[in-house]
Write a protein that holds these residues in place. Structure first.
Motif, short mmCIF file in Angstrom:
data_model
loop_
_atom_site.label_atom_id
_atom_site.label_comp_id
_atom_site.label_asym_id
_atom_site.label_seq_id
_atom_site.Cartn_x
_atom_site.Cartn_y
_atom_site.Cartn_z
N LEU A 291 1.03 -1.33 -0.04
CA LEU A 291 -0.14 0.13 -0.09
C LEU A 291 0.71 1.16 0.12
N VAL A 292 0.64 2.25 -0.85
CA VAL A 292 1.30 3.36 -1.09
C VAL A 292 0.60 4.64 -0.56
N GLU A 293 -0.59 4.98 -0.97
CA GLU A 293 -1.35 6.03 -0.35
C GLU A 293 -2.84 5.73 -0.73
N THR A 294 -3.50 6.60 0.30
CA THR A 294 -4.91 6.54 -0.16
C THR A 294 -5.58 7.96 -0.19
N ARG A 295 -6.05 8.45 -1.29
CA ARG A 295 -6.40 9.65 -1.37
C ARG A 295 -8.06 9.90 -1.24
N LEU A 296 -8.28 10.80 -0.36
CA LEU A 296 -9.75 11.04 -0.25
C LEU A 296 -10.19 12.28 -1.03
N LEU A 297 -11.41 12.03 -1.67
CA LEU A 297 -12.09 13.46 -2.03
C LEU A 297 -13.44 13.55 -1.14
N VAL A 298 -13.57 14.40 -0.33
CA VAL A 298 -14.72 14.49 0.40
C VAL A 298 -15.69 15.89 0.13
N ARG A 299 -16.90 15.58 0.03
CA ARG A 299 -17.86 16.45 -0.58
C ARG A 299 -18.52 17.34 0.73
N GLU B 223 -20.12 21.14 2.57
CA GLU B 223 -21.21 22.23 2.13
C GLU B 223 -20.52 23.31 1.15
N ALA B 224 -19.22 23.56 1.61
CA ALA B 224 -18.30 24.45 0.57
C ALA B 224 -17.98 23.89 -0.61
N GLY B 225 -17.72 22.50 -0.61
CA GLY B 225 -17.17 22.10 -2.00
C GLY B 225 -16.43 20.80 -1.71
N TRP B 226 -15.77 20.41 -2.41
CA TRP B 226 -14.88 19.23 -2.42
C TRP B 226 -13.34 19.51 -1.95
N ILE B 227 -12.79 18.71 -1.02
CA ILE B 227 -11.74 18.88 -0.36
C ILE B 227 -10.83 17.69 -0.92
N ALA B 228 -9.53 17.82 -1.05
CA ALA B 228 -8.68 16.56 -1.43
C ALA B 228 -7.70 16.37 -0.17
N LEU B 229 -7.63 15.03 0.30
CA LEU B 229 -6.78 14.91 1.38
C LEU B 229 -5.88 13.41 1.12
N PRO B 230 -4.57 13.73 0.82
CA PRO B 230 -3.66 12.56 0.72
C PRO B 230 -3.04 11.95 1.92
N TYR B 231 -3.57 10.59 2.10
CA TYR B 231 -2.74 9.63 3.11
C TYR B 231 -1.69 8.84 2.78
N VAL B 232 -0.49 8.75 3.45
CA VAL B 232 0.49 8.05 3.11
C VAL B 232 0.73 6.81 4.21
N TRP B 233 0.67 5.47 3.66
CA TRP B 233 0.72 4.46 4.49
C TRP B 233 2.03 4.20 5.27
N ASN B 234 1.98 3.66 6.27
CA ASN B 234 3.40 3.31 7.06
C ASN B 234 3.98 2.11 6.47
N ALA B 235 5.13 2.04 6.87
CA ALA B 235 5.77 0.62 6.58
C ALA B 235 5.25 -0.61 7.06
N GLU B 236 4.46 -0.56 8.28
CA GLU B 236 4.02 -1.61 8.90
C GLU B 236 2.48 -2.06 8.10
N GLN B 237 2.13 -1.25 7.16
CA GLN B 237 0.67 -1.09 6.42
C GLN B 237 -0.47 -1.40 7.52
N THR B 238 -0.17 -0.65 8.49
CA THR B 238 -1.26 -0.49 9.63
C THR B 238 -2.03 0.60 9.45
N GLU B 239 -1.61 1.78 9.02
CA GLU B 239 -2.37 3.01 9.27
C GLU B 239 -1.56 3.85 8.02
N ALA B 240 -2.47 5.11 7.38
CA ALA B 240 -2.02 6.08 6.60
C ALA B 240 -2.22 7.39 7.34
N ARG B 241 -1.17 8.17 7.24
CA ARG B 241 -1.08 9.42 7.74
C ARG B 241 -1.28 10.44 6.67
N LEU B 242 -1.96 11.62 7.05
CA LEU B 242 -2.12 12.85 6.31
C LEU B 242 -0.86 13.37 6.01
N MET B 243 -0.65 13.68 4.74
CA MET B 243 0.70 14.36 4.18
C MET B 243 0.19 15.50 3.23
#
Length: 376
Positions: A136-144, A146-166
């Motif tokens: 796993l490399v990253e998970t990108r979120l597009l969130v809708r 009230e004011a519109g869409w926001i993009a949030l990139p999360y990068v997975w750690n080496a253990e593949q247990t969690e992704a942190r906002l970058m």
């Protein structure tokens, strides 16, 4: 002691099989962890999809350094997207679209930097991913919101247990291993906030960002749903209450770019539509280039045939025309696709290696055009 151990074992088993907490929509703020949203979650060695999180695919996906992608959509109970014939579906406030980028790994290669270059066959039958088979490399979120869409990139750690906002992005060095044993270095770039807007800002005037992939023409294809069999995605979304206002009759459809049964022109246009059309359109950031590559453009000059470049600088490669019909070696379009020079390459973002198969398609498309003297 035995009773204690037995009770402990049952408690651990119950914890492993307990249903996850529901998806969480954040109307404001930027959660630091991907797990805060709970759209996808790690359990029992797998990346799993939460309840009502629907996987989907596209007929022709955007190329990103040969990464595979697990796409999902979630909408609040009782809300649905509204069909649109050309633009992305009109998603309701509360929608969360996720895209997890990953690579298959060699046997026993989990945790290393060597990943496999292979065709994207989609998630496993249960809709998730076995973590001993992928990186796993990253998970990108597009969130809708009230004011519109926001993009949030999360990068997975080496253990593949969690992704942190970058929010500032990330650069990862990977080695692509092909089936023939050849290797290529990939400088995989996780986009920062500005770069997200660079692609998803499909309307240069408004500066607002929008989804690129979930358009009717990209979604109008079958998908093998976990436990439900193969079904057309648009029909499936209607059935589960995720899509409304779909007109009767034939709906727009792009063919898969690599489908040999589809006409060459349609395949090439589909490839350019998803990889270039969000910028190269009458509203996009590259509209001033005069070259529009989205699906709705029909004017041959706008498509680049015998068109002089505008402010392309070194990006021309001393070639006179964006597309010289019948002559791919004289055309700027494949030249820029074949380059990895930041001042030349197209697309400008999202890749550090050449998509060899995509370049071959566009070269074949140009070569098949009736030869035409564009003048001097």
């Amino acid at each position: 002691m035995r009773r204690f151990l037995a009770a402990l074992g049952l408690a651990l088993l119950a914890a492993c099989t307990r249903a996850p907490a529901p998806v969480a929509f954040f109307a404001e703020g930027m959660p630091e962890r991907l797990s805060d949203w709970n759209v996808v979650y790690v359990a029992d060695g797998r990346l799993r999809l939460n309840a009502r999180v629907e996987p989907y695919t596209l007929d022709s996906p955007l190329f990103t350094d040969y990464a595979h992608k697990l796409r999902t959509v979630w909408m609040p109970e009782g809300k649905a997207a509204r069909y649109q014939p050309v633009d992305a579906l009109d998603f309701p406030v509360g929608t969360i679209i996720s895209k997890t980028f990953y690579y298959p790994v060699p046997d026993g290669g989990r945790g290393g930097d060597v990943v496999l270059r292979s065709a994207d066959t989609g998630p496993e039958p249960d809709g998730g991913l076995a973590l001993d088979k992928v990186r796993l490399v990253e998970t990108r979120l597009l969130v809708r919101r009230e004011a519109g869409w926001i993009a949030l990139p999360y990068v997975w750690n080496a253990e593949q247990t969690e992704a942190r906002l970058m929010r500032s992005g990330e650069l990862l060095s990977l080695t692509l291993l092909a089936a023939d044993g050849s290797k290529a270095q990939v400088d995989y770039t996780v986009p920062d906030e500005n770069q997200c807007a660079g692609c998803h800002g499909t309307d240069l005037k408004s500066k607002a960002i929008f989804p690129i992939g979930p358009k009717a023409r990209h979604l109008n294809r079958d998908f093998a749903y976990p436990g439900a069999g193969s079904e057309n995605q648009l029909a499936h979304w209607q059935k589960i209450g995720y899509l409304t206002d779909v007109p009767a009759g034939e709906l727009p459809k792009n063919p898969s770019w690599d489908d040999p049964a589809a006409p060459l022109d349609a395949r090439a246009r589909s490839y350019l539509d998803i990889n270039c059309g969000h910028c190269h359109s009458r509203k996009g950031a590259a509209r001033t280039s005069g070259m529009w590559l989205d699906a709705t453009t029909r004017d041959l000059l706008r498509l680049g045939r015998c068109k002089l470049p505008i402010a392309a600088g070194q990006g021309t490669g001393n070639r006179p025309w964006d597309i010289a019909p019948g002559k791919p070696d004289d055309s700027i379009l494949p030249y820029r696709m074949e380059s990895v020079d930041p001042g030349v390459m197209m697309p400008e973002l999202g890749r550090s290696v050449v998509h060899a198969e995509g370049v071959a398609l566009i070269r074949d498309w140009i070569a098949a055009m009736p030869a035409q003297d564009c003048g001097s």
